[in-house]
Design a protein around this motif. Sequence first.
Motif, PDB file in Angstrom:
ATOM      1  N   PHE A   1       0.693   5.061   0.983  1.00  0.00           N
ATOM      2  CA  PHE A   1      -0.194   5.906   1.792  1.00  0.00           C
ATOM      3  C   PHE A   1       0.464   7.281   1.921  1.00  0.00           C
ATOM      4  CE2 PHE A   1      -2.206   6.023   6.377  1.00  0.00           C
ATOM      5  CZ  PHE A   1      -3.145   6.936   5.956  1.00  0.00           C
TER       6      PHE A   1
ATOM      7  N   ASP B   1      -9.127   1.851   7.228  1.00  0.00           N
ATOM      8  CA  ASP B   1      -7.987   0.942   7.167  1.00  0.00           C
ATOM      9  C   ASP B   1      -8.056   0.157   5.863  1.00  0.00           C
ATOM     10  OD1 ASP B   1      -6.928   1.558   9.590  1.00  0.00           O
ATOM     11  OD2 ASP B   1      -7.949  -0.047  10.678  1.00  0.00           O
ATOM     12  N   ILE B   2      -6.920   0.055   5.206  1.00  0.00           N
ATOM     13  CA  ILE B   2      -6.834  -0.828   4.035  1.00  0.00           C
ATOM     14  C   ILE B   2      -5.969  -1.994   4.472  1.00  0.00           C
ATOM     15  CG2 ILE B   2      -6.027  -1.057   1.653  1.00  0.00           C
ATOM     16  CD1 ILE B   2      -7.936   1.131   1.531  1.00  0.00           C
ATOM     17  N   LYS B   3      -6.487  -3.173   4.343  1.00  0.00           N
ATOM     18  CA  LYS B   3      -5.712  -4.336   4.775  1.00  0.00           C
ATOM     19  C   LYS B   3      -5.465  -5.253   3.588  1.00  0.00           C
ATOM     20  CE  LYS B   3      -5.361  -7.546   8.592  1.00  0.00           C
ATOM     21  NZ  LYS B   3      -4.203  -6.936   9.214  1.00  0.00           N
ATOM     22  N   VAL B   4      -4.193  -5.439   3.260  1.00  0.00           N
ATOM     23  CA  VAL B   4      -3.845  -6.356   2.182  1.00  0.00           C
ATOM     24  C   VAL B   4      -3.500  -7.706   2.807  1.00  0.00           C
ATOM     25  CG1 VAL B   4      -2.185  -6.855   0.349  1.00  0.00           C
ATOM     26  CG2 VAL B   4      -3.014  -4.522   0.674  1.00  0.00           C
TER      27      VAL B   4
ATOM     28  N   VAL C   1       0.842  -1.205   0.000  1.00  0.00           N
ATOM     29  CA  VAL C   1       0.000   0.000   0.000  1.00  0.00           C
ATOM     30  C   VAL C   1       0.872   1.248   0.000  1.00  0.00           C
ATOM     31  CG1 VAL C   1      -1.758   1.304   1.257  1.00  0.00           C
ATOM     32  CG2 VAL C   1      -1.827  -1.185   1.287  1.00  0.00           C
TER      33      VAL C   1
ATOM     34  N   GLU D   1       1.648   1.254   7.546  1.00  0.00           N
ATOM     35  CA  GLU D   1       0.762   2.138   6.826  1.00  0.00           C
ATOM     36  C   GLU D   1      -0.526   1.478   6.369  1.00  0.00           C
ATOM     37  OE1 GLU D   1       2.731   4.336   3.884  1.00  0.00           O
ATOM     38  OE2 GLU D   1       3.936   5.419   5.327  1.00  0.00           O
ATOM     39  N   THR D   2      -0.517   0.183   6.257  1.00  0.00           N
ATOM     40  CA  THR D   2      -1.737  -0.452   5.772  1.00  0.00           C
ATOM     41  C   THR D   2      -2.846  -0.364   6.807  1.00  0.00           C
ATOM     42  OG1 THR D   2      -0.696  -2.472   6.488  1.00  0.00           O
ATOM     43  CG2 THR D   2      -0.908  -2.151   4.133  1.00  0.00           C
ATOM     44  N   THR D   3      -2.444  -0.533   8.040  1.00  0.00           N
ATOM     45  CA  THR D   3      -3.433  -0.475   9.100  1.00  0.00           C
ATOM     46  C   THR D   3      -2.874   0.435  10.179  1.00  0.00           C
ATOM     47  OG1 THR D   3      -2.411  -2.329  10.188  1.00  0.00           O
ATOM     48  CG2 THR D   3      -4.211  -2.840   8.705  1.00  0.00           C
TER      49      THR D   3
ATOM     50  N   MET E   1       5.247  -3.925   4.339  1.00  0.00           N
ATOM     51  CA  MET E   1       5.165  -2.571   4.888  1.00  0.00           C
ATOM     52  C   MET E   1       4.772  -2.632   6.353  1.00  0.00           C
ATOM     53  SD  MET E   1       3.111   0.538   3.262  1.00  0.00           S
ATOM     54  CE  MET E   1       1.639   0.348   4.178  1.00  0.00           C
TER      55      MET E   1
END
Lengths: 178, 325
Positions: A106, A158-161, A104, B4-6, B1
Amino acid sequence: MPNKTVMTAEDMRRTLSRIAHEIVERTRDIRSVVLVGMQTRGVPLANRLASLITEYEKIEAPVGALDFSLYRDDLGRRNFNPQVKSTDIPVGIEGKVVILVDDVLFTGRSTRAAMDALIEYGRPKIIQLAVLIDRGHRELPIRADYVGKNIPSAANEDIKVKLAETDGADEVLISSGE
Amino acid sequence: MLNETTAAPKTNAWNHRHLLDVDDFTPEEFEIVFSTADAMSEILSRPIKKVPALRGQTVVNLFYENSTRTRASFEIAAKNLSADVLNVTSTASSITKGESLIDTLKTLEALGANIIVMRHNFSGAPYLAAKHSKASIINAGDGWHAHPTQALLDLYTIRKHKGSLAGLKATIVGDVRHSRVAHSNIWGMTKLGMEVTLCGPPTLLPYGLDNPGANFPKVRVENQVEKAVANADVVMALRLQRERQQSGLLPSVREYVERYQITSERLKKAAKDVLVMHPGPVNEDIELATESAYGEKSVINEQVSNGVAIRMAILYLLSGRQGEL
Protein backbone atom coordinates in the motif's frame (compact mmCIF):
# COMPACT_ATOMS: atom_id res chain seq x y z
CA MET A 1 -20.76 -1.03 -0.07
CA PRO A 2 -20.75 -4.78 0.54
CA ASN A 3 -17.55 -6.76 0.20
CA LYS A 4 -16.68 -7.71 -3.33
CA THR A 5 -14.47 -10.70 -4.00
CA VAL A 6 -11.53 -9.78 -6.20
CA MET A 7 -9.62 -13.01 -5.84
CA THR A 8 -10.90 -16.51 -5.12
CA ALA A 9 -9.00 -19.40 -3.57
CA GLU A 10 -8.32 -20.78 -7.06
CA ASP A 11 -7.06 -17.37 -8.29
CA MET A 12 -4.79 -17.22 -5.29
CA ARG A 13 -3.38 -20.70 -5.90
CA ARG A 14 -2.58 -19.92 -9.54
CA THR A 15 -1.12 -16.52 -8.67
CA LEU A 16 1.19 -17.94 -6.01
CA SER A 17 2.24 -20.66 -8.43
CA ARG A 18 3.17 -17.98 -11.00
CA ILE A 19 5.12 -15.95 -8.43
CA ALA A 20 7.03 -19.08 -7.36
CA HIS A 21 7.91 -19.76 -11.02
CA GLU A 22 9.02 -16.15 -11.47
CA ILE A 23 11.26 -16.39 -8.40
CA VAL A 24 12.84 -19.58 -9.78
CA GLU A 25 13.28 -18.02 -13.22
CA ARG A 26 14.82 -14.78 -11.95
CA THR A 27 17.12 -16.22 -9.30
CA ARG A 28 20.21 -17.77 -10.79
CA ASP A 29 21.27 -19.37 -7.51
CA ILE A 30 17.95 -20.58 -6.14
CA ARG A 31 19.77 -22.24 -3.22
CA SER A 32 20.66 -18.84 -1.83
CA VAL A 33 17.02 -17.76 -1.54
CA VAL A 34 15.56 -17.07 1.90
CA LEU A 35 11.87 -16.24 2.06
CA VAL A 36 10.95 -13.87 4.86
CA GLY A 37 7.27 -13.36 5.59
CA MET A 38 6.19 -10.01 6.98
CA GLN A 39 3.98 -10.53 10.02
CA THR A 40 1.16 -11.46 9.99
CA ARG A 41 -0.16 -12.71 6.66
CA GLY A 42 3.15 -12.55 4.84
CA VAL A 43 4.31 -15.55 6.87
CA PRO A 44 1.83 -18.16 5.55
CA LEU A 45 2.29 -16.74 2.04
CA ALA A 46 6.08 -17.17 2.36
CA ASN A 47 5.52 -20.75 3.52
CA ARG A 48 3.31 -21.48 0.53
CA LEU A 49 5.84 -20.00 -1.90
CA ALA A 50 8.60 -22.08 -0.27
CA SER A 51 6.61 -25.30 -0.71
CA LEU A 52 5.97 -24.46 -4.35
CA ILE A 53 9.68 -23.76 -4.93
CA THR A 54 10.45 -27.10 -3.25
CA GLU A 55 7.97 -28.79 -5.57
CA TYR A 56 9.45 -27.22 -8.72
CA GLU A 57 13.16 -27.24 -7.87
CA LYS A 58 13.49 -30.00 -5.25
CA ILE A 59 15.26 -27.70 -2.82
CA GLU A 60 14.17 -26.50 0.60
CA ALA A 61 14.03 -22.73 0.71
CA PRO A 62 14.31 -21.50 4.31
CA VAL A 63 11.40 -19.42 5.57
CA GLY A 64 11.52 -16.80 8.30
CA ALA A 65 9.00 -14.56 10.01
CA LEU A 66 9.73 -10.89 10.50
CA ASP A 67 7.96 -8.46 12.78
CA PHE A 68 8.75 -4.87 11.94
CA SER A 69 6.48 -3.07 14.42
CA LEU A 70 9.44 -1.62 16.28
CA TYR A 71 10.69 -0.03 13.07
CA ARG A 72 7.47 1.72 12.08
CA ASP A 73 7.46 5.49 11.90
CA ASP A 74 3.94 6.05 13.18
CA LEU A 75 3.99 4.80 16.77
CA GLY A 76 1.83 7.14 18.79
CA ARG A 77 0.47 8.89 15.72
CA ARG A 78 -2.26 6.38 15.05
CA ASN A 79 -4.65 5.02 17.55
CA PHE A 80 -3.80 1.40 17.14
CA ASN A 81 -2.74 -1.25 19.54
CA PRO A 82 0.99 -1.60 19.18
CA GLN A 83 1.13 -5.37 18.89
CA VAL A 84 4.54 -6.88 18.44
CA LYS A 85 4.70 -10.38 17.04
CA SER A 86 7.65 -12.70 16.88
CA THR A 87 10.64 -12.56 14.59
CA ASP A 88 12.27 -15.84 13.72
CA ILE A 89 14.71 -16.05 10.87
CA PRO A 90 16.21 -19.55 11.06
CA VAL A 91 19.27 -18.97 8.85
CA GLY A 92 21.85 -16.22 8.44
CA ILE A 93 20.89 -13.78 5.69
CA GLU A 94 24.38 -12.44 5.05
CA GLY A 95 25.01 -12.57 1.28
CA LYS A 96 21.66 -14.28 0.60
CA VAL A 97 18.84 -13.43 -1.80
CA VAL A 98 16.13 -12.42 0.63
CA ILE A 99 12.59 -12.23 -0.66
CA LEU A 100 10.30 -10.26 1.63
CA VAL A 101 6.75 -11.53 1.30
CA ASP A 102 3.63 -9.56 2.21
CA ASP A 103 -0.06 -9.72 1.43
CA VAL A 104 -0.74 -6.12 0.39
CA LEU A 105 1.59 -3.36 -0.77
CA PHE A 106 0.00 0.00 0.00
CA THR A 107 1.91 3.10 1.17
CA GLY A 108 5.25 1.29 1.27
CA ARG A 109 5.87 2.27 4.88
CA SER A 110 5.62 -1.29 6.14
CA THR A 111 8.12 -2.42 3.51
CA ARG A 112 10.50 0.38 4.53
CA ALA A 113 10.18 -0.68 8.17
CA ALA A 114 10.65 -4.34 7.25
CA MET A 115 13.83 -3.60 5.30
CA ASP A 116 15.25 -1.70 8.29
CA ALA A 117 14.33 -4.56 10.60
CA LEU A 118 15.80 -7.15 8.23
CA ILE A 119 19.14 -5.40 7.85
CA GLU A 120 19.69 -5.74 11.62
CA TYR A 121 20.14 -9.46 10.98
CA GLY A 122 22.90 -9.13 8.38
CA ARG A 123 23.64 -7.71 4.94
CA PRO A 124 21.78 -9.68 2.27
CA LYS A 125 23.14 -9.72 -1.28
CA ILE A 126 19.80 -8.46 -2.50
CA ILE A 127 16.36 -7.86 -1.03
CA GLN A 128 13.36 -8.41 -3.26
CA LEU A 129 9.71 -7.88 -2.50
CA ALA A 130 6.87 -10.25 -3.36
CA VAL A 131 3.28 -9.19 -2.68
CA LEU A 132 -0.05 -10.79 -3.38
CA ILE A 133 -1.81 -7.46 -3.99
CA ASP A 134 -0.45 -4.08 -5.04
CA ARG A 135 -3.13 -1.50 -4.37
CA GLY A 136 -1.14 1.65 -5.16
CA HIS A 137 -1.09 4.87 -3.10
CA ARG A 138 2.63 4.70 -2.45
CA GLU A 139 4.10 7.26 -0.06
CA LEU A 140 7.67 6.06 -0.50
CA PRO A 141 9.67 5.14 -3.62
CA ILE A 142 9.16 1.40 -3.24
CA ARG A 143 8.06 -1.15 -5.81
CA ALA A 144 7.50 -4.88 -5.69
CA ASP A 145 9.58 -7.34 -7.71
CA TYR A 146 6.78 -9.91 -7.81
CA VAL A 147 3.13 -8.83 -7.83
CA GLY A 148 0.22 -11.25 -7.68
CA LYS A 149 -2.44 -8.78 -8.78
CA ASN A 150 -2.62 -5.04 -9.22
CA ILE A 151 -5.81 -3.63 -7.77
CA PRO A 152 -6.16 0.09 -8.37
CA SER A 153 -8.20 1.15 -5.36
CA ALA A 154 -9.56 4.33 -3.86
CA ALA A 155 -7.79 5.46 -0.69
CA ASN A 156 -10.92 4.93 1.40
CA GLU A 157 -11.42 1.37 0.21
CA ASP A 158 -10.32 -1.58 2.30
CA ILE A 159 -8.55 -4.55 0.78
CA LYS A 160 -8.83 -7.58 2.98
CA VAL A 161 -6.72 -10.65 2.31
CA LYS A 162 -8.00 -13.79 3.95
CA LEU A 163 -5.84 -16.85 4.23
CA ALA A 164 -6.79 -20.35 5.29
CA GLU A 165 -3.99 -20.36 7.90
CA THR A 166 -5.12 -17.17 9.65
CA ASP A 167 -8.73 -16.61 8.60
CA GLY A 168 -10.06 -20.04 7.70
CA ALA A 169 -10.47 -19.39 3.97
CA ASP A 170 -8.54 -18.07 0.96
CA GLU A 171 -9.95 -14.96 -0.71
CA VAL A 172 -9.34 -11.26 -1.31
CA LEU A 173 -12.15 -8.80 -0.68
CA ILE A 174 -12.57 -5.13 -1.42
CA SER A 175 -15.02 -2.86 0.32
CA SER A 176 -15.50 0.86 0.74
CA GLY A 177 -14.06 2.12 4.02
CA GLU A 178 -16.26 3.90 6.47
CA MET B 1 1.14 -7.10 7.65
CA LEU B 2 -0.09 -5.10 10.54
CA ASN B 3 -2.08 -2.12 9.44
CA GLU B 4 -2.19 -1.56 5.76
CA THR B 5 -4.67 -4.07 4.50
CA THR B 6 -7.48 -2.60 6.47
CA ALA B 7 -7.97 0.32 8.77
CA ALA B 8 -6.12 0.19 12.08
CA PRO B 9 -7.41 -2.60 14.31
CA LYS B 10 -10.29 -1.34 16.40
CA THR B 11 -9.71 -3.73 19.28
CA ASN B 12 -9.58 -2.20 22.71
CA ALA B 13 -7.16 -4.74 24.03
CA TRP B 14 -4.67 -2.20 25.43
CA ASN B 15 -6.19 0.94 26.83
CA HIS B 16 -3.70 2.16 29.36
CA ARG B 17 -2.07 5.55 29.05
CA HIS B 18 -0.36 5.18 32.42
CA LEU B 19 0.91 2.18 34.36
CA LEU B 20 0.03 2.77 38.00
CA ASP B 21 -0.64 -0.77 39.20
CA VAL B 22 -1.76 -4.10 37.82
CA ASP B 23 -4.96 -4.22 39.91
CA ASP B 24 -7.01 -2.99 36.95
CA PHE B 25 -5.41 -5.31 34.38
CA THR B 26 -7.45 -7.94 32.61
CA PRO B 27 -5.87 -11.35 31.93
CA GLU B 28 -5.78 -10.30 28.26
CA GLU B 29 -3.76 -7.19 29.12
CA PHE B 30 -1.25 -9.26 31.08
CA GLU B 31 -0.88 -11.46 27.99
CA ILE B 32 -0.29 -8.42 25.75
CA VAL B 33 2.53 -7.30 28.05
CA PHE B 34 4.02 -10.80 28.15
CA SER B 35 3.90 -11.38 24.40
CA THR B 36 5.38 -7.92 23.76
CA ALA B 37 8.13 -8.79 26.27
CA ASP B 38 8.79 -12.00 24.31
CA ALA B 39 9.55 -9.87 21.26
CA MET B 40 11.73 -7.59 23.39
CA SER B 41 13.65 -10.61 24.72
CA GLU B 42 14.53 -11.46 21.14
CA ILE B 43 16.04 -7.97 20.75
CA LEU B 44 18.03 -8.51 23.95
CA SER B 45 19.54 -11.65 22.43
CA ARG B 46 20.98 -9.70 19.49
CA PRO B 47 24.54 -8.39 19.39
CA ILE B 48 23.21 -4.84 18.93
CA LYS B 49 20.30 -4.44 21.32
CA LYS B 50 18.70 -1.41 19.79
CA VAL B 51 15.56 -0.71 17.79
CA PRO B 52 14.21 2.68 16.73
CA ALA B 53 10.70 2.32 18.19
CA LEU B 54 10.87 5.27 20.61
CA ARG B 55 13.15 7.49 18.56
CA GLY B 56 12.47 11.14 19.32
CA GLN B 57 10.68 10.41 22.58
CA THR B 58 12.00 11.44 25.97
CA VAL B 59 11.75 9.16 28.97
CA VAL B 60 12.42 10.75 32.35
CA ASN B 61 13.37 8.65 35.36
CA LEU B 62 12.08 10.74 38.25
CA PHE B 63 13.31 9.05 41.40
CA TYR B 64 12.41 10.44 44.81
CA GLU B 65 13.85 7.33 46.42
CA ASN B 66 17.15 5.56 45.86
CA SER B 67 17.25 2.67 43.45
CA THR B 68 19.88 0.89 41.45
CA ARG B 69 18.24 -1.95 39.59
CA THR B 70 14.86 -0.44 38.76
CA ARG B 71 16.30 2.85 37.56
CA ALA B 72 19.10 1.15 35.60
CA SER B 73 16.64 -1.33 34.16
CA PHE B 74 14.32 1.43 32.94
CA GLU B 75 17.26 3.39 31.57
CA ILE B 76 18.57 0.41 29.61
CA ALA B 77 15.05 -0.44 28.41
CA ALA B 78 14.43 3.11 27.17
CA LYS B 79 17.84 3.31 25.50
CA ASN B 80 17.29 -0.05 23.79
CA LEU B 81 14.19 1.50 22.23
CA SER B 82 16.22 4.58 21.16
CA ALA B 83 14.46 7.00 23.50
CA ASP B 84 16.33 9.94 25.01
CA VAL B 85 16.68 9.36 28.74
CA LEU B 86 16.90 11.91 31.49
CA ASN B 87 17.55 10.92 35.11
CA VAL B 88 16.25 13.20 37.83
CA THR B 89 16.89 12.31 41.46
CA SER B 90 15.35 14.19 44.35
CA THR B 91 18.64 14.91 46.06
CA ALA B 92 20.20 16.55 43.02
CA SER B 93 17.28 18.67 41.85
CA SER B 94 15.05 21.59 42.83
CA ILE B 95 12.98 19.13 44.84
CA THR B 96 15.39 19.88 47.71
CA LYS B 97 14.45 23.57 47.31
CA GLY B 98 10.85 22.70 48.00
CA GLU B 99 9.49 22.35 44.46
CA SER B 100 6.20 20.46 44.53
CA LEU B 101 5.62 17.22 42.64
CA ILE B 102 3.17 18.87 40.26
CA ASP B 103 5.58 21.75 39.56
CA THR B 104 8.33 19.25 38.85
CA LEU B 105 6.05 17.36 36.45
CA LYS B 106 5.07 20.57 34.65
CA THR B 107 8.74 21.45 34.25
CA LEU B 108 9.57 18.01 32.88
CA GLU B 109 6.65 18.21 30.46
CA ALA B 110 7.79 21.62 29.28
CA LEU B 111 11.18 20.07 28.62
CA GLY B 112 9.49 17.50 26.37
CA ALA B 113 9.05 14.43 28.57
CA ASN B 114 6.77 11.87 26.92
CA ILE B 115 6.98 9.19 29.60
CA ILE B 116 7.82 9.78 33.26
CA VAL B 117 9.00 6.79 35.26
CA MET B 118 8.38 7.73 38.84
CA ARG B 119 9.45 6.29 42.15
CA HIS B 120 8.12 8.00 45.24
CA ASN B 121 8.22 7.26 48.93
CA PHE B 122 4.56 8.23 49.32
CA SER B 123 1.92 5.69 48.35
CA GLY B 124 -0.35 7.10 45.68
CA ALA B 125 2.00 9.81 44.42
CA PRO B 126 1.99 8.44 40.82
CA TYR B 127 -1.83 8.59 40.83
CA LEU B 128 -1.66 12.29 41.65
CA ALA B 129 0.98 12.72 38.93
CA ALA B 130 -1.20 10.91 36.37
CA LYS B 131 -4.07 13.29 37.08
CA HIS B 132 -1.93 16.32 36.36
CA SER B 133 0.36 15.07 33.64
CA LYS B 134 0.11 15.01 29.89
CA ALA B 135 2.99 12.57 29.85
CA SER B 136 2.44 8.87 30.52
CA ILE B 137 3.29 7.99 34.12
CA ILE B 138 4.87 4.67 35.03
CA ASN B 139 4.82 3.78 38.71
CA ALA B 140 8.29 2.46 39.54
CA GLY B 141 7.36 1.92 43.17
CA ASP B 142 5.27 4.12 45.48
CA GLY B 143 5.65 3.83 49.22
CA TRP B 144 4.25 0.57 50.50
CA HIS B 145 1.63 0.47 47.80
CA ALA B 146 2.60 -0.94 44.40
CA HIS B 147 5.46 -1.83 42.08
CA PRO B 148 3.72 -2.99 38.91
CA THR B 149 6.71 -3.53 36.63
CA GLN B 150 8.36 -5.73 39.27
CA ALA B 151 5.18 -7.80 39.54
CA LEU B 152 4.97 -8.06 35.75
CA LEU B 153 8.55 -9.23 35.48
CA ASP B 154 8.00 -11.75 38.29
CA LEU B 155 4.90 -13.12 36.58
CA TYR B 156 6.69 -13.14 33.23
CA THR B 157 9.57 -15.12 34.74
CA ILE B 158 7.15 -17.67 36.18
CA ARG B 159 5.32 -17.90 32.84
CA LYS B 160 8.61 -18.50 30.99
CA HIS B 161 9.38 -21.46 33.24
CA LYS B 162 5.94 -22.91 33.76
CA GLY B 163 4.16 -22.03 30.53
CA SER B 164 0.97 -20.99 32.19
CA LEU B 165 0.20 -19.40 35.54
CA ALA B 166 -3.29 -20.68 36.24
CA GLY B 167 -3.43 -23.20 39.05
CA LEU B 168 0.13 -22.61 40.28
CA LYS B 169 0.81 -22.14 43.98
CA ALA B 170 2.98 -19.25 45.08
CA THR B 171 4.26 -18.61 48.57
CA ILE B 172 5.42 -15.14 49.50
CA VAL B 173 7.56 -15.05 52.62
CA GLY B 174 8.64 -12.06 54.64
CA ASP B 175 7.65 -8.47 55.17
CA VAL B 176 4.48 -8.48 53.08
CA ARG B 177 3.07 -5.47 54.87
CA HIS B 178 5.76 -3.06 53.74
CA SER B 179 6.30 -4.69 50.37
CA ARG B 180 4.89 -2.91 47.35
CA VAL B 181 6.30 -5.79 45.29
CA ALA B 182 4.18 -8.27 47.22
CA HIS B 183 1.06 -6.12 46.92
CA SER B 184 1.30 -5.89 43.13
CA ASN B 185 2.22 -9.56 42.90
CA ILE B 186 -0.80 -10.62 44.95
CA TRP B 187 -3.07 -8.72 42.54
CA GLY B 188 -1.35 -10.14 39.47
CA MET B 189 -1.04 -13.71 40.70
CA THR B 190 -4.64 -13.99 41.83
CA LYS B 191 -5.96 -12.38 38.66
CA LEU B 192 -4.05 -14.94 36.62
CA GLY B 193 -5.42 -17.84 38.60
CA MET B 194 -2.58 -18.56 41.00
CA GLU B 195 -3.09 -19.45 44.63
CA VAL B 196 -1.08 -17.30 47.00
CA THR B 197 0.10 -18.16 50.50
CA LEU B 198 1.57 -15.40 52.62
CA CYS B 199 3.94 -16.18 55.43
CA GLY B 200 5.80 -13.95 57.84
CA PRO B 201 5.76 -12.53 61.34
CA PRO B 202 2.15 -11.48 62.06
CA THR B 203 3.35 -7.91 62.60
CA LEU B 204 4.66 -7.84 59.03
CA LEU B 205 1.52 -9.12 57.33
CA PRO B 206 -1.20 -6.77 56.06
CA TYR B 207 -4.20 -6.37 58.31
CA GLY B 208 -7.24 -8.40 57.51
CA LEU B 209 -5.72 -10.94 55.15
CA ASP B 210 -5.91 -13.74 57.71
CA ASN B 211 -9.61 -13.16 57.78
CA PRO B 212 -10.55 -14.70 54.42
CA GLY B 213 -12.34 -11.95 52.56
CA ALA B 214 -14.19 -11.86 49.29
CA ASN B 215 -11.49 -9.61 47.80
CA PHE B 216 -8.77 -12.20 47.98
CA PRO B 217 -10.39 -15.62 47.86
CA LYS B 218 -7.16 -17.16 46.59
CA VAL B 219 -4.93 -15.77 49.33
CA ARG B 220 -4.28 -17.55 52.59
CA VAL B 221 -1.99 -16.84 55.50
CA GLU B 222 0.23 -19.47 57.03
CA ASN B 223 2.45 -18.71 59.98
CA GLN B 224 4.73 -21.71 59.77
CA VAL B 225 7.13 -21.44 56.87
CA GLU B 226 7.41 -25.23 56.45
CA LYS B 227 3.68 -25.47 55.93
CA ALA B 228 3.64 -22.38 53.73
CA VAL B 229 6.18 -23.71 51.22
CA ALA B 230 4.71 -27.22 51.09
CA ASN B 231 3.98 -28.08 47.43
CA ALA B 232 4.62 -24.49 46.32
CA ASP B 233 5.55 -23.98 42.66
CA VAL B 234 7.03 -20.58 43.43
CA VAL B 235 8.64 -19.37 46.63
CA MET B 236 9.22 -15.65 46.71
CA ALA B 237 11.26 -14.23 49.55
CA LEU B 238 10.92 -10.54 50.25
CA ARG B 239 13.65 -8.22 51.36
CA LEU B 240 13.54 -7.58 55.09
CA GLN B 241 13.25 -3.82 54.94
CA ARG B 242 15.34 -2.98 57.93
CA GLU B 243 14.91 0.74 57.29
CA ARG B 244 11.17 0.26 57.85
CA GLN B 245 11.43 -1.74 61.07
CA GLN B 246 12.16 1.12 63.44
CA SER B 247 9.01 0.66 65.49
CA GLY B 248 9.92 -2.75 66.82
CA LEU B 249 7.80 -4.88 64.50
CA LEU B 250 10.39 -7.60 64.66
CA PRO B 251 11.91 -9.00 67.86
CA SER B 252 15.28 -9.62 66.20
CA VAL B 253 16.79 -10.43 62.83
CA ARG B 254 18.20 -13.62 64.35
CA GLU B 255 14.72 -14.81 65.27
CA TYR B 256 13.42 -13.91 61.80
CA VAL B 257 16.21 -15.96 60.20
CA GLU B 258 15.44 -18.91 62.43
CA ARG B 259 11.72 -18.91 61.71
CA TYR B 260 11.34 -17.62 58.15
CA GLN B 261 14.58 -17.95 56.20
CA ILE B 262 14.24 -19.94 52.98
CA THR B 263 16.79 -22.71 53.34
CA SER B 264 17.43 -25.66 51.05
CA GLU B 265 16.06 -27.90 53.80
CA ARG B 266 12.74 -26.03 53.85
CA LEU B 267 12.62 -25.99 50.04
CA LYS B 268 12.56 -29.78 50.01
CA LYS B 269 8.91 -29.57 50.96
CA ALA B 270 8.09 -27.47 47.92
CA ALA B 271 7.36 -28.81 44.43
CA LYS B 272 10.38 -30.47 42.80
CA ASP B 273 10.69 -27.78 40.15
CA VAL B 274 10.01 -24.87 42.52
CA LEU B 275 11.26 -21.45 41.46
CA VAL B 276 13.01 -19.38 44.11
CA MET B 277 12.48 -15.69 43.55
CA HIS B 278 13.43 -12.44 45.24
CA PRO B 279 12.87 -8.88 44.06
CA GLY B 280 16.34 -7.87 45.24
CA PRO B 281 18.50 -6.61 46.65
CA VAL B 282 18.94 -9.79 48.71
CA ASN B 283 20.04 -9.53 52.33
CA GLU B 284 22.10 -12.64 52.01
CA ASP B 285 21.62 -15.23 54.73
CA ILE B 286 18.65 -13.32 56.14
CA GLU B 287 15.65 -13.88 53.82
CA LEU B 288 17.43 -16.50 51.79
CA ALA B 289 20.21 -18.85 52.74
CA THR B 290 23.13 -18.42 50.33
CA GLU B 291 22.60 -21.87 48.86
CA SER B 292 18.95 -21.00 48.06
CA ALA B 293 19.77 -17.57 46.64
CA TYR B 294 22.31 -18.97 44.21
CA GLY B 295 21.13 -22.56 43.88
CA GLU B 296 19.79 -24.20 40.73
CA LYS B 297 16.20 -23.39 41.71
CA SER B 298 16.94 -19.69 41.94
CA VAL B 299 15.76 -17.47 39.09
CA ILE B 300 16.82 -14.22 40.77
CA ASN B 301 19.28 -13.20 38.06
CA GLU B 302 16.77 -14.11 35.39
CA GLN B 303 14.27 -11.79 37.07
CA VAL B 304 16.72 -8.93 36.57
CA SER B 305 17.20 -9.73 32.85
CA ASN B 306 13.48 -10.20 32.30
CA GLY B 307 12.95 -6.83 33.94
CA VAL B 308 14.53 -5.09 30.97
CA ALA B 309 12.27 -6.93 28.50
CA ILE B 310 9.16 -6.14 30.56
CA ARG B 311 10.08 -2.47 30.90
CA MET B 312 10.76 -2.23 27.16
CA ALA B 313 7.33 -3.75 26.58
CA ILE B 314 5.61 -1.26 28.90
CA LEU B 315 7.42 1.75 27.42
CA TYR B 316 6.48 0.60 23.93
CA LEU B 317 2.85 -0.10 24.76
CA LEU B 318 2.37 3.25 26.48
CA SER B 319 3.99 5.07 23.56
CA GLY B 320 1.35 3.62 21.28
CA ARG B 321 -1.29 5.49 23.23
CA GLN B 322 0.29 8.90 22.88
CA GLY B 323 -1.81 9.81 19.90
CA GLU B 324 -4.55 10.45 22.44
CA LEU B 325 -2.70 13.05 24.42
